[in-house]
Structures are given as C-alpha cells and as structure tokens.
Design an enzyme around this catalytic site. Sequence first.
Site, short mmCIF file in Angstrom:
data_model
loop_
_atom_site.label_atom_id
_atom_site.label_comp_id
_atom_site.label_asym_id
_atom_site.label_seq_id
_atom_site.Cartn_x
_atom_site.Cartn_y
_atom_site.Cartn_z
CB SER A 144 4.72 13.78 0.81
OG SER A 144 4.12 12.85 -0.08
CE1 TYR A 157 0.30 13.41 4.24
CE2 TYR A 157 0.72 13.19 1.89
CZ TYR A 157 1.11 12.99 3.20
OH TYR A 157 2.31 12.38 3.48
N1 LIG Z 1 4.09 6.36 4.44
C1 LIG Z 1 4.27 7.04 3.31
O1 LIG Z 1 4.15 6.48 2.19
C2 LIG Z 1 4.65 8.50 3.34
C3 LIG Z 1 4.74 9.22 4.52
N2 LIG Z 1 5.11 10.55 4.47
C4 LIG Z 1 5.20 11.35 5.69
O2 LIG Z 1 6.11 10.75 6.59
C5 LIG Z 1 5.71 11.02 7.93
C6 LIG Z 1 5.59 9.71 8.69
O3 LIG Z 1 4.65 8.89 8.04
P1 LIG Z 1 4.38 7.35 8.42
O4 LIG Z 1 5.52 6.80 9.16
O5 LIG Z 1 3.91 6.73 7.19
O6 LIG Z 1 3.12 7.54 9.39
P2 LIG Z 1 2.56 6.60 10.57
O7 LIG Z 1 1.11 6.92 10.70
O8 LIG Z 1 2.95 5.19 10.36
O9 LIG Z 1 3.33 7.16 11.86
C7 LIG Z 1 3.08 8.48 12.28
C8 LIG Z 1 3.44 8.63 13.74
O10 LIG Z 1 3.13 9.99 14.09
C9 LIG Z 1 2.42 9.98 15.32
N3 LIG Z 1 1.55 11.16 15.38
C10 LIG Z 1 0.39 11.38 14.71
N4 LIG Z 1 -0.14 12.54 15.09
C11 LIG Z 1 0.70 13.09 16.00
C12 LIG Z 1 0.68 14.28 16.76
N5 LIG Z 1 -0.33 15.15 16.69
N6 LIG Z 1 1.72 14.51 17.60
C13 LIG Z 1 2.73 13.62 17.70
N7 LIG Z 1 2.79 12.47 17.04
C14 LIG Z 1 1.78 12.21 16.19
C15 LIG Z 1 1.64 8.68 15.33
O11 LIG Z 1 1.29 8.31 16.66
C16 LIG Z 1 2.61 7.73 14.67
O12 LIG Z 1 3.48 7.12 15.61
C17 LIG Z 1 4.39 11.79 7.84
O13 LIG Z 1 4.63 13.17 7.94
C18 LIG Z 1 3.88 11.45 6.44
O14 LIG Z 1 3.05 12.45 5.92
C19 LIG Z 1 5.42 11.18 3.31
C20 LIG Z 1 5.36 10.49 2.13
C21 LIG Z 1 4.95 9.12 2.05
C1 LIG Z 2 0.74 9.03 -0.97
C2 LIG Z 2 1.79 9.87 -0.44
O1 LIG Z 2 2.63 10.33 -1.17
C3 LIG Z 2 1.86 10.18 0.92
C4 LIG Z 2 0.95 9.55 1.88
O2 LIG Z 2 2.68 10.98 1.29
#
Ligand SMILES: NC(=O)C1=CN([C@@H]2O[C@H](COP(=O)(O)OP(=O)(O)OC[C@H]3O[C@@H](n4cnc5c(N)ncnc54)[C@H](O)[C@@H]3O)[C@@H](O)[C@H]2O)C=CC1
Ligand SMILES: CC(=O)C(C)=O
Length: 261
Positions: A144, A157
């Site tokens: 991130s 985080y």
């Molecule tokens: N949305 C954002 O602005 C940002 C997201 N990220 C990272 O990108 C990745 C994806 O984020 P998003 O798509 O935003 O999240 P999201 O919450 O929309 O999707 C995450 C997915 O991971 C699954 N999940 C959660 N815990 C789990 C587990 N224990 N085992 C298997 N699956 C699991 C959930 O069911 C969901 O489908 C994460 O690692 C997040 O930290 C990084 C920077 C920014």
């Molecule tokens: C705020 C941010 O950078 C996340 C959720 O990765």
Amino acid sequence: MARTENGKVALITGGGQGIGQAVAERLHADGFRVAIADLNLETAGRVAEKLGGKNGGAIALYVNVADRDSVFGAVDQAVAELGGFDVIINNAGIAPQSPLDEITTESIAKIFSINFNGVVWGIQAATKAFKALGHGGKIISAASQAGHEGNPGIALYSATKFAIRGLSQSAARDLAKYGITVNTYAPGIVKTPLMEELAQKTAALAGQPEEWGWEQFTQGIALERLSEASDVAGVVSFLSGPDSNYITGQSILVDGGMVFN
Ligand SMILES: NC(=O)C1=CN([C@@H]2O[C@H](COP(=O)(O)OP(=O)(O)OC[C@H]3O[C@@H](n4cnc5c(N)ncnc54)[C@H](O)[C@@H]3O)[C@@H](O)[C@H]2O)C=CC1
Ligand SMILES: CC(=O)C(C)=O
C-alpha cells in the site's frame, strides 16, 4: 478482442471483490487460467462464473489466508484443477481503524494473521508448487502507499504493509536462484468496500460526515482523482507477465502521486 490462452495459471487471494476481482478479470483477459480464492466463496464463485467458469478457465476456491493449511490446500487445488501454477497474487487484506491508544495484543494478532502471515503462507505455498512443477514463478503481494509512508489512524495496517515489503525483499533474494521473482504493488486510495468502510470509520471517530473521511484519504494525490481498481490491475498484469522478468524485490506505487520514493 477475443481472449487467447497464455498457458499459465494464476491464483488471486481476496479475488471475490475490489482490487482482487479487478486483478482476476485482467489476468483472465491476459490469457491466464485463474483461481479466484476468497474467504467468501459466494463472491468468488460469482466472479468465476462471470469469466466462464472452469471451461472458461476460471475457478473459485475457498481460502482463509490466516490459516497456513488453507493456503497450501488452495494452491494444491489450483494445480490439480487448472493443470499448472505460475503466479500467486497475495492480495487479501483487511484495514481496520487502529487509533494508537486502542491497539491491543488481540488487534495486533488479528491484522498480522491476515495481512502479514497470509503473505508468508502464500510465498511458502507458491514456492513449494513452483519447485514441484520444476519451474520458476512470480510472487506478487499487496502492499500500500501506507506501506511506504505512515498514515494517521491506521498504524497497525501501515505496519503490516511495511512488513510485507521487508518480507518480499528478503524473499526476492532467497528465491532468485529458483527463477522466482517477488514483488509488491502499492495502491493509493481505491474506492472498494475496504476503503469505504475505512473512510466511514475515520469520519465517525472524528465526529465528521463520511465526506470528510474521504477528504482525509484523498488529500495530496497529485493526479487529483481516486484510483480505479483497474489502475492497480494493469500494474499487476505487468508484474505477472514476461515484461517484468528482470524486476524483483520491488514495490511499485500505483497511487496517482501520493508518495514519491
Ligand atoms: N482499497 C484501497 O484503497 C487499498 C487497498 N490495498 C490493499 O489491497 C488489497 C485488496 O483491498 P480491497 O480490494 O480494497 O479490499 P476488499 O475488502 O474490497 O476485498 C478484500 C477481499 O479479501 C477477502 N478476504 C478478507 N480476509 C480474507 C482472508 N482471511 N482470507 C481470504 N480472503 C480474505 C474478502 O472476502 C474480500 O473479498 C488489500 O491487501 C488492501 O490492504 C492497498 C492500498 C489501498
Ligand atoms: C489508506 C490506504 O492506503 C490503504 C487502505 O491502503
């Protein structure tokens, strides 16, 4: 344009929604057979169906990345059902608010078990599979912008995301001799369910309306727009394909210009 199979298999954790879904769809369009692995088998199943199901080169798998056996089992299942294994995307993660004075032993254990341990198990399981199949591979994990620079209110985080970068840099050195590259992608602010919840909670904690939460997170984006999940998926596509074969141990910021380093 019609999809042409590239003969390769990728497994995406957290592929049921958000960034993981966009990555699964992009890699499938690139020609990969994809295993969409998620704690939520229903959402993963919907994404796999959208991509044509098993005959179309897309399967859904249950995985809990906090559980080592579950991750190894998911990789084994992907190999068995899709006939190979070339790329793992350790994408699953959670982003709870963590005001410094509210951090507890339990909250540290919970977030690290998913965000950090999950990546360790993914690296181990993918390495085992690549070696058994007799070839190298690509290990790509979600960091991130908050893993490049500390953000207020999400110290735990941020810590997990810095840790993923350290882990991946070491793994890149350890695994290069097997033809395995290890990189991370570092998104900025992507409007996914994870980010919506974080913006709402940040605002609620400050006694402000949700819009204020979004403003906090979007301040300082040079390109002056939030990220689409497809912005991130394009970079993961590059890291998954042959044009990145000479890149390892790197974290690619995909943040519209939030952090310059
Ligand atoms: N949305 C954002 O602005 C940002 C997201 N990220 C990272 O990108 C990745 C994806 O984020 P998003 O798509 O935003 O999240 P999201 O919450 O929309 O999707 C995450 C997915 O991971 C699954 N999940 C959660 N815990 C789990 C587990 N224990 N085992 C298997 N699956 C699991 C959930 O069911 C969901 O489908 C994460 O690692 C997040 O930290 C990084 C920077 C920014
Ligand atoms: C705020 C941010 O950078 C996340 C959720 O990765």
